[in-house]
Design a protein around this motif. Structure first.
Motif, PDB file in Angstrom:
ATOM      1  N   MET A   1       0.938  -1.155  -0.220  1.00  0.00           N
ATOM      2  CA  MET A   1       0.022   0.375   0.099  1.00  0.00           C
ATOM      3  C   MET A   1       1.154   1.557  -0.055  1.00  0.00           C
ATOM      4  N   SER A   2       0.367   1.982  -0.653  1.00  0.00           N
ATOM      5  CA  SER A   2       1.221   3.543  -0.538  1.00  0.00           C
ATOM      6  C   SER A   2       1.092   4.833   0.129  1.00  0.00           C
ATOM      7  N   VAL A   3       1.665   4.713   1.045  1.00  0.00           N
ATOM      8  CA  VAL A   3       1.252   5.896   1.991  1.00  0.00           C
ATOM      9  C   VAL A   3       1.787   7.376   2.214  1.00  0.00           C
ATOM     10  N   ASP A   4       0.613   8.681   2.589  1.00  0.00           N
ATOM     11  CA  ASP A   4       1.626   9.932   2.104  1.00  0.00           C
ATOM     12  C   ASP A   4       0.502  10.687   2.903  1.00  0.00           C
ATOM     13  N   GLN A   5       1.947  11.272   3.765  1.00  0.00           N
ATOM     14  CA  GLN A   5       1.804  12.025   5.185  1.00  0.00           C
ATOM     15  C   GLN A   5       1.437  13.642   4.593  1.00  0.00           C
ATOM     16  N   LEU A   6       0.602  14.037   5.123  1.00  0.00           N
ATOM     17  CA  LEU A   6      -0.319  15.509   5.278  1.00  0.00           C
ATOM     18  C   LEU A   6       0.001  16.187   6.183  1.00  0.00           C
ATOM     19  N   SER A   7       0.662  17.006   6.326  1.00  0.00           N
ATOM     20  CA  SER A   7       0.747  18.256   7.249  1.00  0.00           C
ATOM     21  C   SER A   7       1.207  19.414   7.420  1.00  0.00           C
ATOM     22  N   VAL A   8       0.901  20.119   8.433  1.00  0.00           N
ATOM     23  CA  VAL A   8       0.938  21.900   8.236  1.00  0.00           C
ATOM     24  C   VAL A   8       1.284  22.621   9.553  1.00  0.00           C
ATOM     25  N   SER A   9       2.239  23.565  10.161  1.00  0.00           N
ATOM     26  CA  SER A   9       1.732  23.840  11.091  1.00  0.00           C
ATOM     27  C   SER A   9       0.649  24.317  11.356  1.00  0.00           C
ATOM     28  N   LEU A  10       0.531  24.936  12.446  1.00  0.00           N
ATOM     29  CA  LEU A  10      -0.794  25.315  13.265  1.00  0.00           C
ATOM     30  C   LEU A  10      -0.902  25.844  14.979  1.00  0.00           C
ATOM     31  N   THR A  11      -1.781  26.769  15.114  1.00  0.00           N
ATOM     32  CA  THR A  11      -1.788  26.575  16.869  1.00  0.00           C
ATOM     33  C   THR A  11      -1.600  24.473  17.467  1.00  0.00           C
ATOM     34  N   LYS A  12      -1.804  25.450  18.586  1.00  0.00           N
ATOM     35  CA  LYS A  12      -2.194  23.844  19.083  1.00  0.00           C
ATOM     36  C   LYS A  12      -3.470  23.718  19.710  1.00  0.00           C
ATOM     37  N   GLU A  13      -3.849  24.803  19.458  1.00  0.00           N
ATOM     38  CA  GLU A  13      -5.782  24.398  19.463  1.00  0.00           C
ATOM     39  C   GLU A  13      -6.081  24.189  18.240  1.00  0.00           C
ATOM     40  N   ALA A  32      -4.305  10.150  11.522  1.00  0.00           N
ATOM     41  CA  ALA A  32      -3.677  11.991  12.377  1.00  0.00           C
ATOM     42  C   ALA A  32      -3.952  12.124  13.545  1.00  0.00           C
ATOM     43  N   SER A  33      -2.561  12.955  14.301  1.00  0.00           N
ATOM     44  CA  SER A  33      -1.849  13.279  15.358  1.00  0.00           C
ATOM     45  C   SER A  33      -1.862  14.408  15.478  1.00  0.00           C
ATOM     46  N   ALA A  34      -1.470  15.918  16.476  1.00  0.00           N
ATOM     47  CA  ALA A  34      -0.827  16.273  16.720  1.00  0.00           C
ATOM     48  C   ALA A  34       0.081  16.347  17.629  1.00  0.00           C
ATOM     49  N   HIS A  35       1.295  17.442  17.212  1.00  0.00           N
ATOM     50  CA  HIS A  35       2.383  16.749  17.554  1.00  0.00           C
ATOM     51  C   HIS A  35       3.646  18.604  18.252  1.00  0.00           C
ATOM     52  N   GLU A  36       4.320  18.977  19.220  1.00  0.00           N
ATOM     53  CA  GLU A  36       5.055  19.867  19.247  1.00  0.00           C
ATOM     54  C   GLU A  36       6.476  19.943  18.266  1.00  0.00           C
ATOM     55  N   ASN A  37       6.502  20.019  17.799  1.00  0.00           N
ATOM     56  CA  ASN A  37       7.858  20.387  17.031  1.00  0.00           C
ATOM     57  C   ASN A  37       9.329  20.870  18.089  1.00  0.00           C
ATOM     58  N   GLU A  38      10.005  20.306  18.470  1.00  0.00           N
ATOM     59  CA  GLU A  38      11.214  20.192  19.444  1.00  0.00           C
ATOM     60  C   GLU A  38      11.867  21.187  18.982  1.00  0.00           C
ATOM     61  N   GLU A  39      12.077  21.635  17.811  1.00  0.00           N
ATOM     62  CA  GLU A  39      13.383  21.976  17.464  1.00  0.00           C
ATOM     63  C   GLU A  39      12.529  24.012  17.588  1.00  0.00           C
ATOM     64  N   THR A  40      11.689  23.762  17.296  1.00  0.00           N
ATOM     65  CA  THR A  40      11.088  25.679  16.622  1.00  0.00           C
ATOM     66  C   THR A  40       9.459  25.737  17.932  1.00  0.00           C
ATOM     67  N   GLY A  41       9.520  25.070  17.713  1.00  0.00           N
ATOM     68  CA  GLY A  41       8.426  24.958  18.886  1.00  0.00           C
ATOM     69  C   GLY A  41       6.828  24.996  18.795  1.00  0.00           C
ATOM     70  N   GLU A  42       6.314  25.327  16.702  1.00  0.00           N
ATOM     71  CA  GLU A  42       5.652  24.975  16.269  1.00  0.00           C
ATOM     72  C   GLU A  42       4.370  23.394  17.190  1.00  0.00           C
ATOM     73  N   TRP A  43       3.814  24.019  16.729  1.00  0.00           N
ATOM     74  CA  TRP A  43       2.517  22.773  16.273  1.00  0.00           C
ATOM     75  C   TRP A  43       2.414  22.286  15.124  1.00  0.00           C
ATOM     76  N   VAL A  44       2.389  20.537  15.557  1.00  0.00           N
ATOM     77  CA  VAL A  44       2.082  20.358  13.863  1.00  0.00           C
ATOM     78  C   VAL A  44       0.522  19.144  13.577  1.00  0.00           C
ATOM     79  N   PHE A  45       0.030  19.477  12.629  1.00  0.00           N
ATOM     80  CA  PHE A  45      -0.674  18.569  12.540  1.00  0.00           C
ATOM     81  C   PHE A  45      -0.188  17.564  11.235  1.00  0.00           C
ATOM     82  N   GLU A  46      -0.250  16.178  11.538  1.00  0.00           N
ATOM     83  CA  GLU A  46      -0.308  15.597  10.638  1.00  0.00           C
ATOM     84  C   GLU A  46      -0.694  13.853  10.033  1.00  0.00           C
ATOM     85  N   ALA A  47      -1.026  13.341   9.395  1.00  0.00           N
ATOM     86  CA  ALA A  47      -2.237  12.456   8.865  1.00  0.00           C
ATOM     87  C   ALA A  47      -1.505  12.115   7.329  1.00  0.00           C
TER      88      ALA A  47
END
Length: 289
Positions: A1-13, A32-47
């Motif tokens: 199965m071919s899988v892609d990761q879709l992501s975007v930087s957002l606020t935590k909320e 789908a998940s949300a996590h904080e980028n340890e290097e930049t401090g930005e929150w990222v949505f990933e699917a």
């Protein structure tokens, strides 16, 4: 199965709001998940999505949930990589209902007074981060304060997190079932890692349709964190396998779906005892009349 990761930087909320919205749309993403980028401090949505992802649908959902457009990035996931683990590996520990749920990547000390459960991300639902799982853990804690169940079943066990919680807290046997053989294997692995393998019996079963489930009935505690539709379908069978005075803890239910599930279980002989709401999600605690 071919899988892609879709992501975007957002606020935590925003990131968590989008995760919740995607969870209601099974066809959009595998996880789908949300996590904080340890290097930049930005929150990222990933699917993680079947390739190619439906960008038009994601953009429409972002417009609906966030009130504006966002710029999603898409990159392929190596087919040799466990994409579920990849999307969840950075999640922080969760404290819910006296339980401390953490991944093996977590190196910090375990807080005193909590029951630890090591649950790594895997190809099954239930790392403790979703509101349905935390709701169930809180409900389990509350039920065990007044009751001492001896016959327990976890229907749709996923990673086995709820079965492990019950085994650790009670020291008694738990039957953990799932329609997915991967989930059952994952539960076996997690039970061993949490030193309760001898207390958890696993079973591949569709709903309640297995002779081994009937053979161990009636149960005085049933937990099922699945979805509202299957829970409604299972209501009559749940009424059959739950003993009088027994408890059912149900989740995977949107707040808007709760009344329909409650009605189905009242018809099956249950009385509502508690209704926990966590964001858009409901956990029900019912007692068999």
């Amino acid at each position: 199965m071919s899988v892609d990761q879709l992501s975007v930087s957002l606020t935590k909320e925003q990131a968590y709001a989008l995760v919740d919205a995607v969870a209601e749309r099974d066809e959009l993403a595998l996880t789908a998940s949300a996590h904080e980028n340890e290097e930049t401090g930005e929150w990222v949505f990933e699917a993680a999505c079947d390739s190619p992802p439906d960008l038009e649908a994601f953009n429409a959902l972002a417009q609906e949930v966030l009130g504006g457009t966002v710029q999603f990035s898409v990159e392929p996931i190596d087919p040799e990589v466990n994409w579920v683990a990849k999307s969840l590996e950075g999640l922080a520990p969760v404290i819910a209902g006296g339980f401390y749920v953490y991944g093996s990547h977590e190196t910090g000390p375990i807080p005193e007074g909590l029951t630890p459960m090591r649950i790594d991300a895997a190809q099954a639902f239930g790392t403790g981060h979703h509101e349905t799982t935390t709701g169930c853990l809180e409900a389990i804690e509350a039920v065990l304060e007044t009751k001492s169940p001896s016959a327990m079943i976890d229907v749709g066990t996923g990673t086995g997190v709820l079965a492990i919680a019950l085994a650790k807290r009670t020291g008694k046997k738990v039957l953990a079932t799932d329609i997915d053989p991967i989930a059952v294997t994952t539960t076996d692995d997690n039970a061993r890692d949490n030193e309760v393998a001898g207390l958890i019996d696993t079973l591949v079963a569709t709903g309640l349709d297995h002779h081994a489930i009937a053979a161990r009935a009636p149960y005085d505690l049933v937990v099922a964190n699945i979805l509202a539709g299957p829970l409604v379908e299972l209501a009559p069978g749940m009424g059959v396998i739950t003993q009088a005075g027994g408890t059912a803890i149900l989740s995977g239910i949107l707040n808007t779906q709760a009344d329909g599930v409650i009605e189905a279980y009242e018809k099956a002989g249950f009385t509502l005892r508690d209704h926990l709401k966590r964001k858009d999600w409901t956990t029900l605690v019912l007692e068999k009349r």
